[in-house]
Design a protein around this motif. Structure first.
Motif, PDB file in Angstrom:
ATOM      1  N   ARG A   1       0.870  -1.178   0.000  1.00 26.27           N
ATOM      2  CA  ARG A   1       0.000   0.000   0.000  1.00 26.27           C
ATOM      3  C   ARG A   1       0.908   1.229   0.000  1.00 26.27           C
ATOM      4  NH1 ARG A   1      -2.506   2.821   4.748  1.00 26.27           N
ATOM      5  NH2 ARG A   1      -4.320   3.988   4.007  1.00 26.27           N
ATOM      6  N   VAL A   2       0.741   2.054  -1.015  1.00 29.04           N
ATOM      7  CA  VAL A   2       1.621   3.202  -1.248  1.00 29.04           C
ATOM      8  C   VAL A   2       0.801   4.481  -1.170  1.00 29.04           C
ATOM      9  CG1 VAL A   2       3.177   4.306  -2.904  1.00 29.04           C
ATOM     10  CG2 VAL A   2       3.095   1.801  -2.745  1.00 29.04           C
ATOM     11  N   ALA A   3       1.356   5.507  -0.573  1.00 21.88           N
ATOM     12  CA  ALA A   3       0.733   6.830  -0.564  1.00 21.88           C
ATOM     13  C   ALA A   3       1.754   7.857  -1.008  1.00 21.88           C
ATOM     14  CB  ALA A   3       0.208   7.181   0.827  1.00 21.88           C
ATOM     15  N   HIS A   4       1.281   8.816  -1.788  1.00 23.53           N
ATOM     16  CA  HIS A   4       2.162   9.930  -2.138  1.00 23.53           C
ATOM     17  C   HIS A   4       1.362  11.214  -2.244  1.00 23.53           C
ATOM     18  CE1 HIS A   4       0.910   9.763  -6.412  1.00 23.53           C
ATOM     19  NE2 HIS A   4       1.040   8.453  -6.312  1.00 23.53           N
ATOM     20  N   TRP A   5       2.072  12.290  -2.003  1.00 24.40           N
ATOM     21  CA  TRP A   5       1.491  13.623  -2.038  1.00 24.40           C
ATOM     22  C   TRP A   5       2.246  14.476  -3.057  1.00 24.40           C
ATOM     23  CZ3 TRP A   5       1.605  10.610   2.178  1.00 24.40           C
ATOM     24  CH2 TRP A   5       0.537  10.621   3.082  1.00 24.40           C
ATOM     25  N   ARG A   6       1.538  15.206  -3.886  1.00 26.37           N
ATOM     26  CA  ARG A   6       2.045  16.302  -4.713  1.00 26.37           C
ATOM     27  C   ARG A   6       3.106  15.904  -5.746  1.00 26.37           C
ATOM     28  NH1 ARG A   6       1.523  17.755   0.552  1.00 26.37           N
ATOM     29  NH2 ARG A   6       3.685  17.192   0.952  1.00 26.37           N
ATOM     30  N   LEU A   7       3.186  14.665  -6.127  1.00 27.25           N
ATOM     31  CA  LEU A   7       4.196  14.278  -7.115  1.00 27.25           C
ATOM     32  C   LEU A   7       3.898  14.858  -8.490  1.00 27.25           C
ATOM     33  CD1 LEU A   7       5.052  10.542  -6.314  1.00 27.25           C
ATOM     34  CD2 LEU A   7       6.173  12.634  -5.513  1.00 27.25           C
ATOM     35  N   ASP A   8       2.644  15.178  -8.742  1.00 28.73           N
ATOM     36  CA  ASP A   8       2.268  15.730 -10.050  1.00 28.73           C
ATOM     37  C   ASP A   8       2.282  17.252 -10.068  1.00 28.73           C
ATOM     38  OD1 ASP A   8       0.168  15.982  -8.313  1.00 28.73           O
ATOM     39  OD2 ASP A   8      -1.385  15.452  -9.784  1.00 28.73           O
ATOM     40  N   GLU A   9       2.721  17.870  -8.963  1.00 25.92           N
ATOM     41  CA  GLU A   9       2.772  19.324  -8.887  1.00 25.92           C
ATOM     42  C   GLU A   9       4.206  19.816  -9.102  1.00 25.92           C
ATOM     43  OE1 GLU A   9       1.114  20.615  -5.204  1.00 25.92           O
ATOM     44  OE2 GLU A   9      -0.734  19.445  -5.448  1.00 25.92           O
TER      45      GLU A   9
ATOM     46  N   ILE B   1       0.835   4.253   7.303  1.00 27.59           N
ATOM     47  CA  ILE B   1       0.969   5.522   6.588  1.00 27.59           C
ATOM     48  C   ILE B   1       0.314   6.676   7.337  1.00 27.59           C
ATOM     49  CG2 ILE B   1       0.167   6.756   4.520  1.00 27.59           C
ATOM     50  CD1 ILE B   1       0.601   4.091   2.984  1.00 27.59           C
ATOM     51  N   GLU B   2      -0.888   6.434   7.870  1.00 26.07           N
ATOM     52  CA  GLU B   2      -1.645   7.513   8.513  1.00 26.07           C
ATOM     53  C   GLU B   2      -0.883   8.174   9.653  1.00 26.07           C
ATOM     54  OE1 GLU B   2      -4.635   5.173   6.296  1.00 26.07           O
ATOM     55  OE2 GLU B   2      -2.847   4.714   7.475  1.00 26.07           O
ATOM     56  N   ALA B   3      -0.008   7.415  10.327  1.00 22.78           N
ATOM     57  CA  ALA B   3       0.731   7.956  11.463  1.00 22.78           C
ATOM     58  C   ALA B   3       1.657   9.095  11.057  1.00 22.78           C
ATOM     59  CB  ALA B   3       1.527   6.844  12.144  1.00 22.78           C
ATOM     60  N   VAL B   4       2.090   9.102   9.793  1.00 21.42           N
ATOM     61  CA  VAL B   4       3.042  10.116   9.334  1.00 21.42           C
ATOM     62  C   VAL B   4       2.385  11.148   8.411  1.00 21.42           C
ATOM     63  CG1 VAL B   4       5.249  10.424   8.096  1.00 21.42           C
ATOM     64  CG2 VAL B   4       4.910   8.457   9.557  1.00 21.42           C
ATOM     65  N   ALA B   5       1.117  10.933   8.064  1.00 19.97           N
ATOM     66  CA  ALA B   5       0.428  11.836   7.143  1.00 19.97           C
ATOM     67  C   ALA B   5       0.495  13.310   7.568  1.00 19.97           C
ATOM     68  CB  ALA B   5      -1.024  11.393   6.962  1.00 19.97           C
ATOM     69  N   PRO B   6       0.404  13.649   8.869  1.00 21.51           N
ATOM     70  CA  PRO B   6       0.514  15.062   9.236  1.00 21.51           C
ATOM     71  C   PRO B   6       1.843  15.688   8.831  1.00 21.51           C
ATOM     72  CG  PRO B   6      -0.457  13.817  11.033  1.00 21.51           C
ATOM     73  CD  PRO B   6       0.037  12.808  10.034  1.00 21.51           C
ATOM     74  N   LEU B   7       2.919  14.913   8.869  1.00 23.05           N
ATOM     75  CA  LEU B   7       4.218  15.439   8.449  1.00 23.05           C
ATOM     76  C   LEU B   7       4.221  15.726   6.956  1.00 23.05           C
ATOM     77  CD1 LEU B   7       7.199  16.098   9.085  1.00 23.05           C
ATOM     78  CD2 LEU B   7       7.720  13.686   8.657  1.00 23.05           C
ATOM     79  N   ALA B   8       3.635  14.824   6.173  1.00 20.29           N
ATOM     80  CA  ALA B   8       3.553  15.042   4.728  1.00 20.29           C
ATOM     81  C   ALA B   8       2.779  16.311   4.411  1.00 20.29           C
ATOM     82  CB  ALA B   8       2.899  13.835   4.054  1.00 20.29           C
ATOM     83  N   GLU B   9       1.706  16.542   5.142  1.00 24.13           N
ATOM     84  CA  GLU B   9       0.882  17.735   4.907  1.00 24.13           C
ATOM     85  C   GLU B   9       1.584  19.008   5.352  1.00 24.13           C
ATOM     86  OE1 GLU B   9      -2.779  18.476   7.241  1.00 24.13           O
ATOM     87  OE2 GLU B   9      -3.804  18.366   5.320  1.00 24.13           O
ATOM     88  N   ALA B  10       2.474  18.894   6.344  1.00 28.09           N
ATOM     89  CA  ALA B  10       3.147  20.071   6.891  1.00 28.09           C
ATOM     90  C   ALA B  10       4.245  20.613   5.991  1.00 28.09           C
ATOM     91  CB  ALA B  10       3.728  19.741   8.270  1.00 28.09           C
ATOM     92  N   MET B  11       4.566  19.876   4.906  1.00 25.64           N
ATOM     93  CA  MET B  11       5.623  20.317   3.991  1.00 25.64           C
ATOM     94  C   MET B  11       5.050  20.395   2.580  1.00 25.64           C
ATOM     95  SD  MET B  11       8.820  18.173   5.608  1.00 25.64           S
ATOM     96  CE  MET B  11      10.030  19.293   4.919  1.00 25.64           C
ATOM     97  N   PRO B  12       4.133  21.343   2.335  1.00 29.44           N
ATOM     98  CA  PRO B  12       3.382  21.379   1.072  1.00 29.44           C
ATOM     99  C   PRO B  12       4.224  21.727  -0.147  1.00 29.44           C
ATOM    100  CG  PRO B  12       2.922  23.346   2.367  1.00 29.44           C
ATOM    101  CD  PRO B  12       3.725  22.438   3.244  1.00 29.44           C
ATOM    102  N   GLU B  13       5.442  22.186   0.060  1.00 27.58           N
ATOM    103  CA  GLU B  13       6.293  22.559  -1.073  1.00 27.58           C
ATOM    104  C   GLU B  13       7.031  21.354  -1.664  1.00 27.58           C
ATOM    105  OE1 GLU B  13       9.108  22.703   2.451  1.00 27.58           O
ATOM    106  OE2 GLU B  13       6.980  23.039   2.065  1.00 27.58           O
ATOM    107  N   ARG B  14       6.867  20.187  -1.057  1.00 25.69           N
ATOM    108  CA  ARG B  14       7.618  19.007  -1.482  1.00 25.69           C
ATOM    109  C   ARG B  14       6.690  17.826  -1.728  1.00 25.69           C
ATOM    110  NH1 ARG B  14      13.058  19.633  -0.211  1.00 25.69           N
ATOM    111  NH2 ARG B  14      13.434  21.518   1.003  1.00 25.69           N
ATOM    112  N   GLY B  15       7.083  16.971  -2.668  1.00 20.78           N
ATOM    113  CA  GLY B  15       6.428  15.686  -2.797  1.00 20.78           C
ATOM    114  C   GLY B  15       6.811  14.790  -1.632  1.00 20.78           C
ATOM    115  N   PHE B  16       5.996  13.778  -1.378  1.00 26.17           N
ATOM    116  CA  PHE B  16       6.226  12.917  -0.221  1.00 26.17           C
ATOM    117  C   PHE B  16       5.758  11.517  -0.591  1.00 26.17           C
ATOM    118  CE2 PHE B  16       5.764  11.222   4.037  1.00 26.17           C
ATOM    119  CZ  PHE B  16       6.632  11.965   4.832  1.00 26.17           C
TER     120      PHE B  16
END
Length: 296
Positions: free
Chosen positions: A35-43, A60-75
């Protein structure tokens, strides 16, 4: 080789859940379904994405807040086999095979170079990835982790509860022993972080948890770290009962280009309880030395 199995954007029941903005899918990667999650790779971004390795038993959910806290980067993050919603592992794995699998995942997502980050158990995996795939690693961030078997042991009261998967299965058990396990929870403001963390946990399977435990048996990065030439940020919690701060000093002493930051009253979960300070340190470290965008 990666084969797409299923994909969807998970929507939480409440507004503001960081998983709402994630792309989540089940992928066949190197013979394993993850199970894979990624944020903002297409931005568009001026920064490489972060490849994140999670702690033992953590989803994954345990770290999701960290991914959201760095909106300038893919995660990018994935559940280990038998953890979160990744299917049961059929065969055991080790750092070499799982880092190879992670590299296969990067290929499928079209990411050649990443900043690599790991916390606790995942910090050991992040070290191994940087050593095994140095050409794909720009910078390395290690949080609450150790060089493996050559570590300074934590407090027995915390370690004895850490190896018990009941902390993930029984919320009451987790709540009762949270301070003993993780430390750094003395301020009233930390109660919310504790409740949020417990609410995001999905218990691993017994086999998934066991395979994570045995994956690192006998493993150490210590002999190789003096040859690791990547800029590295080592972050530790001063009140961490599982990974005591001395381990950060060992890592920073062995890695040539390492910077050590300690959150004096932070515990094992300082990325959540001290999120603003931690994210500021991570962002400053990753941004250092990057070329500024040209003026229009």
């Amino acid at each position: 080789m990666l084969t797409h199995v299923a994909a969807h954007n998970e929507k939480a029941d409440c507004m503001g859940d960081p998983m709402n903005s994630a792309t989540v899918s089940l992928e066949e990667v190197g013979g394993r379904t993850l199970r894979v999650a990624h944020w903002r790779l297409d931005e568009p971004s001026d920064h490489p994405p972060i490849l994140f390795f999670n702690g033992i038993g953590a989803n994954i959910e345990a770290v999701a807040p960290l991914a959201e806290a760095m909106p300038e980067r893919g995660f990018i993050i994935f559940d280990m086999p038998g953890v979160g919603e990744s299917p049961e592992p059929v065969l055991p794995y080790n750092p070499f095979t799982m880092c190879w699998t992670a590299a296969q995942l990067l290929d499928s997502l079209g990411n050649e170079e990443v900043d690599v980050m790991g916390v606790s158990w995942g910090g050991a995996m992040a070290q191994h990835f940087a050593l095994q795939h140095g050409g794909r690693t720009r910078k390395l961030v290690l949080a609450a982790t150790t060089p493996g078997m050559l570590m300074v042991p934590g407090k027995w009261s915390a370690l004895s509860k850490m190896v018990d998967p009941r902390r993930y299965v029984d919320p009451n058990y987790m709540n009762e022993h949270f301070a003993t396990l993780y430390g750094g929870m003395t301020r009233d403001t930390k109660a919310t972080a504790r409740r949020d963390h417990i609410g995001r946990i999905k218990p691993p399977s017994p086999r998934g948890y066991l395979y994570q435990l045995i994956a690192m048996l006998g493993w150490t990065s210590a002999p190789a770290l003096p040859f690791l030439k990547k800029d590295t940020l080592v972050m530790m919690g001063g009140d961490d009962r599982i990974v005591v701060p001395a381990n950060g000093k060992i890592l920073a002493g062995l890695i040539p280009n390492a910077k050590l930051v300690e959150f004096e009253d932070g515990g094992h979960l300082f990325l959540l309880t001290h999120s603003e300070e931690a994210v500021a340190e991570i962002r400053a470290f990753l941004d250092e030395g990057e070329a500024l965008p040209e003026a229009a």
